[in-house]
Design a protein around this motif. Sequence first.
Motif, PDB file in Angstrom:
ATOM      1  N   ASN A  96       0.245  12.794  -5.191  1.00 33.38           N
ATOM      2  CA  ASN A  96      -0.241  12.644  -3.814  1.00 33.38           C
ATOM      3  C   ASN A  96      -1.400  11.641  -3.803  1.00 33.38           C
ATOM      4  O   ASN A  96      -2.559  12.013  -3.840  1.00 33.38           O
ATOM      5  N   HIS A  97      -1.054  10.360  -3.771  1.00 34.35           N
ATOM      6  CA  HIS A  97      -2.109   9.346  -3.802  1.00 34.35           C
ATOM      7  C   HIS A  97      -1.702   8.141  -2.960  1.00 34.35           C
ATOM      8  O   HIS A  97      -0.532   7.938  -2.647  1.00 34.35           O
ATOM      9  N   ILE A  98      -2.709   7.368  -2.566  1.00 32.18           N
ATOM     10  CA  ILE A  98      -2.459   6.095  -1.901  1.00 32.18           C
ATOM     11  C   ILE A  98      -3.090   4.994  -2.749  1.00 32.18           C
ATOM     12  O   ILE A  98      -4.135   5.202  -3.374  1.00 32.18           O
ATOM     13  N   SER A 139       5.014  -4.386  -8.952  1.00 27.93           N
ATOM     14  CA  SER A 139       5.399  -3.171  -9.682  1.00 27.93           C
ATOM     15  C   SER A 139       4.607  -2.000  -9.131  1.00 27.93           C
ATOM     16  O   SER A 139       3.469  -2.163  -8.659  1.00 27.93           O
ATOM     17  N   GLU A 140       5.224  -0.809  -9.209  1.00 26.87           N
ATOM     18  CA  GLU A 140       4.505   0.398  -8.812  1.00 26.87           C
ATOM     19  C   GLU A 140       3.613   0.910  -9.935  1.00 26.87           C
ATOM     20  O   GLU A 140       2.878   1.877  -9.763  1.00 26.87           O
ATOM     21  N   ASN A 141       3.681   0.277 -11.088  1.00 21.72           N
ATOM     22  CA  ASN A 141       2.833   0.704 -12.200  1.00 21.72           C
ATOM     23  C   ASN A 141       1.356   0.482 -11.830  1.00 21.72           C
ATOM     24  O   ASN A 141       0.986  -0.570 -11.305  1.00 21.72           O
ATOM     25  N   HIS A 142       0.542   1.477 -12.119  1.00 21.22           N
ATOM     26  CA  HIS A 142      -0.847   1.405 -11.661  1.00 21.22           C
ATOM     27  C   HIS A 142      -1.709   0.479 -12.503  1.00 21.22           C
ATOM     28  O   HIS A 142      -2.918   0.377 -12.244  1.00 21.22           O
ATOM     29  N   ILE A 143      -1.128  -0.198 -13.443  1.00 18.59           N
ATOM     30  CA  ILE A 143      -1.895  -1.294 -14.062  1.00 18.59           C
ATOM     31  C   ILE A 143      -2.033  -2.463 -13.082  1.00 18.59           C
ATOM     32  O   ILE A 143      -2.833  -3.356 -13.288  1.00 18.59           O
ATOM     33  N   ASN A 198       1.848   5.579 -14.674  1.00 13.37           N
ATOM     34  CA  ASN A 198       0.401   5.842 -14.602  1.00 13.37           C
ATOM     35  C   ASN A 198      -0.035   6.438 -13.250  1.00 13.37           C
ATOM     36  O   ASN A 198      -1.169   6.217 -12.806  1.00 13.37           O
ATOM     37  N   ASP A 199       0.887   7.155 -12.598  1.00 12.62           N
ATOM     38  CA  ASP A 199       0.485   7.867 -11.376  1.00 12.62           C
ATOM     39  C   ASP A 199      -0.618   8.870 -11.712  1.00 12.62           C
ATOM     40  O   ASP A 199      -0.526   9.577 -12.717  1.00 12.62           O
ATOM     41  N   PRO A 200      -1.653   8.964 -10.907  1.00 16.02           N
ATOM     42  CA  PRO A 200      -2.711   9.957 -11.170  1.00 16.02           C
ATOM     43  C   PRO A 200      -2.253  11.378 -10.815  1.00 16.02           C
ATOM     44  O   PRO A 200      -2.750  12.346 -11.369  1.00 16.02           O
ATOM     45  N   ILE A 251       0.890  -1.168   0.000  1.00 20.84           N
ATOM     46  CA  ILE A 251       0.000   0.000   0.000  1.00 20.84           C
ATOM     47  C   ILE A 251       0.919   1.207   0.000  1.00 20.84           C
ATOM     48  O   ILE A 251       1.606   1.481   0.982  1.00 20.84           O
ATOM     49  N   GLU A 252       0.994   1.850  -1.158  1.00 20.74           N
ATOM     50  CA  GLU A 252       1.953   2.946  -1.302  1.00 20.74           C
ATOM     51  C   GLU A 252       1.300   4.266  -0.935  1.00 20.74           C
ATOM     52  O   GLU A 252       0.115   4.477  -1.158  1.00 20.74           O
ATOM     53  N   PHE A 253       2.099   5.154  -0.343  1.00 21.67           N
ATOM     54  CA  PHE A 253       1.719   6.557  -0.146  1.00 21.67           C
ATOM     55  C   PHE A 253       2.682   7.323  -1.039  1.00 21.67           C
ATOM     56  O   PHE A 253       3.795   7.632  -0.637  1.00 21.67           O
ATOM     57  N   ASP A 254       2.233   7.567  -2.229  1.00 24.33           N
ATOM     58  CA  ASP A 254       3.102   8.032  -3.308  1.00 24.33           C
ATOM     59  C   ASP A 254       3.057   9.560  -3.361  1.00 24.33           C
ATOM     60  O   ASP A 254       1.986  10.147  -3.490  1.00 24.33           O
ATOM     61  N   THR A 255       4.234  10.178  -3.271  1.00 25.52           N
ATOM     62  CA  THR A 255       4.287  11.642  -3.226  1.00 25.52           C
ATOM     63  C   THR A 255       4.991  12.235  -4.447  1.00 25.52           C
ATOM     64  O   THR A 255       5.370  13.405  -4.456  1.00 25.52           O
TER      65      THR A 255
HETATM   66 CA   LIG Z   1       1.920   5.548  -7.636  1.00 29.73          CA
END
Ligand SMILES: [Ca+2]
Length: 551
Positions: free
Chosen positions: A140-142, A153-157, A135-137, A124-128
């Motif tokens: 600032n997302h979780i 992978s951190e890829n949002h697929i 594909n980060d939106p 569960i990433e807290f991506d900053t």
């Molecule tokens: Ca991300």
Amino acid sequence: MKNLFFLLLCLFCISTEPTLYAQKDIFLQEFTDSTMFNFVGTAQLFNKRIRLTEAKNFQGGGIWLKDKKNVANDFAIEIGFQITNSDFSGADGIAFVIQNTSAFSIGQYGGGIGYSSIPNSLAIEFDTYYNPERNDPNDNHISIQSNGKNPISENHIYTLGMASTIPTMEDGNPHILRIEYVQKIFSVFLDDMSIPKIKAYVNVDSLLQLDNGTAWLGFTSSTGGSYANHDIVSFGHSNGLIANAGQDTTICFGKKVQIGQNAFGRAPFSYKWLPTLGLSNDTIARPWAFPKTTTTYYVEVKDTLGNIDNDSVMIIVDTCNAIIQFPDKTAKLLDTVSFPALVIPAINLTTFDPSLYSYTAFLHFPSTILYPLSASNASISHSFSDNRFSIIAKGLYSPQCIDTLFTLYTLAVLGNDTNTVLIIDSIHWEDRQGNILPLDISYIPGSCTITDICREGGPRLLFQNNNSFTIQQSSSADRLIFDIKSLDDGPHSFQLYNIQGELIEQFSWKHVSSASESIVLHKLSYPIGFYTAIIKSPFSIYSYPFVIDHY
Ligand SMILES: [Ca+2]
Ligand SMILES: [Ca+2]
Ligand SMILES: [Ca+2]
């Protein structure tokens, strides 16, 4: 009733501790012992917290609980994290990771947040940091990420659930992230524990290759071309029902605070709070608390399986001494001076029924102020002991004391020193049952006419309550006559002060209501000038200014 209450409370005390620690198997508010975790990469203990990365380029680190934990059944994780000292972009974030690959795993740095590429894992990433190529939106997302038993992978697929409208995690402040896994559903909360930011069905047991239902739990982080300090400041883990009474909190007297959290476990829950005094509701997860004094509240939670857990929270009540300061006024008779007036906006004034409510103000003040005095719209009784001056006004309604903003002006105070400090201990509304009602207090400049004489040690400012007295003054060549009627029974007095504030005459009598008392002054006995009569009944005080001449 009281004995029963304390008995119940004490039973709670005895039964609470073992249950609490058995179920909340880890709950750390600071980190001083490194033996519980495996440290990987740049992760280290720092200032009673875990610093996963420093604010430098291309860092990466992680920690893993040495003991594997069950992730096939219900569990909860709560962490406090703080991201500080970010550069212009700030990067890359933190991840909570479940993996069954190695007790010392670490993944890719930079956009990989230290977890990407770890096989057989869920993160569960807290991506900053915004990585469009992954594909980060936004920045600032979780998000819940997994690729099953394959390298993650951190890829949002590979996303199983995501939230991108959330509080800014990289604002330098501590944040709380809570992950609940109940009946195969992840609920991820950020700061607000009432509504999950993410809710996602994930069968961890079949998704990952577990070790008898268990896996390593930990946190990873990394930086890249941009950076920040990534710190874990608190950490909790539990399998099973958790009652959560909330964090100990300090409130100002008269304020309220919401306590408790939704329990963790198999809903629906039943809640029972003790004591009930000063609580809005003793059977809900998150009641409002407004105790008059520092109080520890206990909550007992039952889940649908019949499990019971307890927790407690202490609400510390601070008087939060409000300070009124005002310069000394060398007040003479009938001077008008300005000073701060205490303004009490009543709660829900539209339904305010003055016959139902009273307020109590406790003024605490330095002993150098011998007689702080007050003016009020209501009938006032007051007492003085232990340097504590209590003013109690009950139930009277004075329309001129409520302005169009529905502000109820109730009390004004005046001292006698240069920059006298009056400390308002507390003030609140009470209804007839004695229930305390929360109240906001503020101060505005006000003015009041000093109608008594400032004398050291003497009365300072008198109540402008003239409900009781009717005074008729008549005069002859050598006499002044005051015919005084009072609605009150009992001892009355008529005190005559000159403009220097000296008491020069005093008359007393026992009044019977509807009767009239005549006070006769022989004018030639007094110098020409301004005088004030202070007329007192057991319930009222009134100042009556007049002139003595010799004509
Ligand atoms: Ca991300
Ligand atoms: Ca950023
Ligand atoms: Ca990213």
